[in-house]
Design an enzyme around this catalytic site. Structure first.
Site, PDB file in Angstrom:
ATOM      1  N   HIS A 192      -2.317   9.901  -3.449  1.00 20.87           N
ATOM      2  CA  HIS A 192      -1.080  10.702  -3.392  1.00 20.87           C
ATOM      3  C   HIS A 192      -0.794  11.374  -4.731  1.00 20.87           C
ATOM      4  O   HIS A 192       0.350  11.448  -5.181  1.00 20.87           O
ATOM      5  CB  HIS A 192       0.115   9.842  -2.971  1.00 20.87           C
ATOM      6  CG  HIS A 192      -0.057   9.187  -1.642  1.00 20.87           C
ATOM      7  ND1 HIS A 192      -0.007   9.885  -0.455  1.00 20.87           N
ATOM      8  CD2 HIS A 192      -0.313   7.895  -1.295  1.00 20.87           C
ATOM      9  CE1 HIS A 192      -0.209   9.055   0.559  1.00 20.87           C
ATOM     10  NE2 HIS A 192      -0.403   7.847   0.076  1.00 20.87           N
ATOM     11  N   TYR A 221       1.142  -1.667  -5.110  1.00 20.54           N
ATOM     12  CA  TYR A 221       1.978  -0.555  -5.550  1.00 20.54           C
ATOM     13  C   TYR A 221       2.664  -0.826  -6.889  1.00 20.54           C
ATOM     14  O   TYR A 221       2.567  -0.011  -7.803  1.00 20.54           O
ATOM     15  CB  TYR A 221       3.010  -0.210  -4.469  1.00 20.54           C
ATOM     16  CG  TYR A 221       2.496   0.751  -3.432  1.00 20.54           C
ATOM     17  CD1 TYR A 221       1.426   0.408  -2.598  1.00 20.54           C
ATOM     18  CD2 TYR A 221       3.063   2.001  -3.261  1.00 20.54           C
ATOM     19  CE1 TYR A 221       0.952   1.273  -1.637  1.00 20.54           C
ATOM     20  CE2 TYR A 221       2.594   2.882  -2.295  1.00 20.54           C
ATOM     21  CZ  TYR A 221       1.542   2.516  -1.490  1.00 20.54           C
ATOM     22  OH  TYR A 221       1.075   3.394  -0.543  1.00 20.54           O
TER      23      TYR A 221
END
Length: 479
Positions: free
Chosen positions: A53, A343
């Site tokens: 991303h 994450y």
């Protein structure tokens, strides 16, 4: 003594002798601490790009509750019709680098950071309601398969198709990705799905499995996607431009937020495992013999304005599925469990150990950053032995092995496309696949055809026929 004037980066002059041995060990830089500071800041102004991303765009908006969901949740942000919560949203491509074209066939991301009274709540979504894998140990290989060739730095479809052929649970998302949803594209028209099962917990400890998603009120815009792909060589930023220009025109894009709910005691009786993120929660589209999991409207998310400084306000945001609020718990989904660690770890590498304190201050929502009163955690009500045995599947040796649902879901998707979107939509799937498969070696092409035949014989035969017509002579086997 002759001298010249050297200029610092800010334009201030500094006399520097042109000759003289006594000055050989003294430089302009050493004599100008301000220049040292300017250069050191410049050397450090960039941060590592996201592992996935990397390319993104963002905006600010708000979420408003439009429907009563107090019977299924104890989440303060969702209690009270009309309640509004500020948010920041980052859209993104997935596999390629920060400078890549937005129009490539790729999964797209939609990450929402909600600044609630109980702290930050992140919704980390994709524009496709399932994922390629259910075993988190395969994630690095999945990402590497979508990256450029490590030797040539060129696009490498062979690595991608090799991964699909060796990991059949990815067939469902692969079929979906090669429809026009893979390039349908501006950020305003795409929907977002959290994909994973979560738990919404009530004050008495009872809870439900839930999946929520954001349905775009603008989309889908397949025509825009086709135009974008045709213009890709000349315009790699079309989606970002479309988002910002629409906001400047006062056209505020919105999404309807919906939730699907399953009682934990009913979950083992479904014809698939909702903890398997490579499958979607049926909304009545497909498969026809799997129970529909109805949707309920929750609220509306509307974007209002773009950032003043994208790098500081959006690029430095740290999203994570682990950013939860009171009343929300993660499910046992192995991919979700892995993301709870991965994450924050990735964000610490990218932004430093203090990343969790930055978002609210940068975006102007510091007042909502810390809960005013923190509710105590509620012990979850225990479930039956049947449910416990069902959950244990995710830790079994068979979890990462192919099973019949890995073929059933893509097979039913393929069969449903003419009904859901029209025959031409299904035809374009064949064309899109053939364009990709035609770029790989002949032995791997044969492997792809055999793998697709496990989904549907007509899918495999149609892709093979068109692919072999597209193969350039150098790629054809010599007699």
């Amino acid at each position: 003594m002759a001298s010249q004037v050297s200029l610092t980066a800010q334009g201030s002059g500094l006399s520097a002798p042109l000759n003289g041995p006594e000055h050989l060990t003294s430089t302009t830089v050493e004599n100008d601490p301000r220049l040292l500071d300017i250069l050191s800041r410049f050397n450090r102004e960039k941060i590592p790009e996201r592992a996935v991303h990397a390319r993104g765009a963002g905006a600010y908006g708000e979420f408003e509750v439009t429907h009563d969901v107090s019977d299924i949740c104890d989440i303060d942000m969702l209690l009270g019709i009309g309640k509004k919560t500020p948010c920041a949203v980052r859209f993104s491509t997935t596999a390629l680098e920060r400078g890549s074209a937005e129009s490539v066939r790729d999964v797209k991301g939609m990450a929402i950071k909600l600044f609630t009274g109980d702290g930050e709540w992140d919704w980390v979504c994709l524009n496709i309601p399932m994922f390629f894998i259910r075993d988190p140990s395969k994630f690095p290989d999945l990402v590497h398969a979508q990256r450029p060739d490590p030797a040539t730095n060129l696009a490498n479809p062979a690595a991608w198709w090799e991964f699909v052929c060796n990991n059949h649970e990815s067939l469902h998302m692969a079929v979906f990705l090669f429809t026009d949803f893979g390039t349908m594209f501006d950020y305003r028209s795409m929907s977002g799905y959290v994909s994973h099962a979560y738990k919404w917990v009530m004050p008495d400890g009872t809870w439900k499995y839930v999946h929520w998603f954001l349905a775009s009120d603008q989309g889908p815009n397949f025509e825009q996607g086709n135009q974008t792909r045709e213009a890709a060589p000349n315009d790699s930023e079309s989606a970002t431009r479309d988002l910002y220009q629409s906001l400047e025109r006062g056209e505020c894009p919105s999404w309807t937020v919906k939730v699907q709910v399953i009682d934990p005691e009913d979950a083992p009786r479904l014809a698939f495992n909702i903890l398997d993120v490579s499958k979607h929660w049926n909304l009545g589209n497909y498969p026809p013999d799997i129970p529909v999991i109805p949707e309920r409207c929750v609220g509306k998310l509307t974007l209002k304005k773009g950032p003043e400084n994208y790098f500081e306000e959006i690029e430095k945001l740290a999203f994570s599925p682990s950013h939860l609020v009171h009343g929300v718990e993660p499910s046992e989904d192995p991919m979700l469990q892995a993301r709870l660690f991965a994450y924050p770890d990735a964000q610490e590498h990218r932004l430093g150990p203090q990343f969790s304190d930055m978002a609210a201050k940068r975006t102007g929502h510091a007042a909502n950053d810390a809960p005013k009163t923190k509710k105590p955690a509620v012990p979850l009500q225990k479930q039956s032995r049947e449910h416990a045995e069902w959950v244990s599947q995710v830790t079994s040796s068979s979890w990462s092995q192919p099973n019949e649902t890995d073929y059933k879901f893509p097979r039913e998707l393929w069969a449903a496309l003419p009904r859901l979107r029209g025959e031409e939509f299904q035809n374009r799937l064949v064309v899109n696949m053939a364009e990709s498969v035609s770029q790989i070696p002949e032995d791997l092409r044969q492997k792809v055809y055999k793998t697709l035949a496990l989904v549907a014989e007509d899918l495999a035969s149609r892709v093979e026929s068109l692919t072999e017509e597209m193969v350039v002579p150098e790629q054809r086997p010599r007699l």
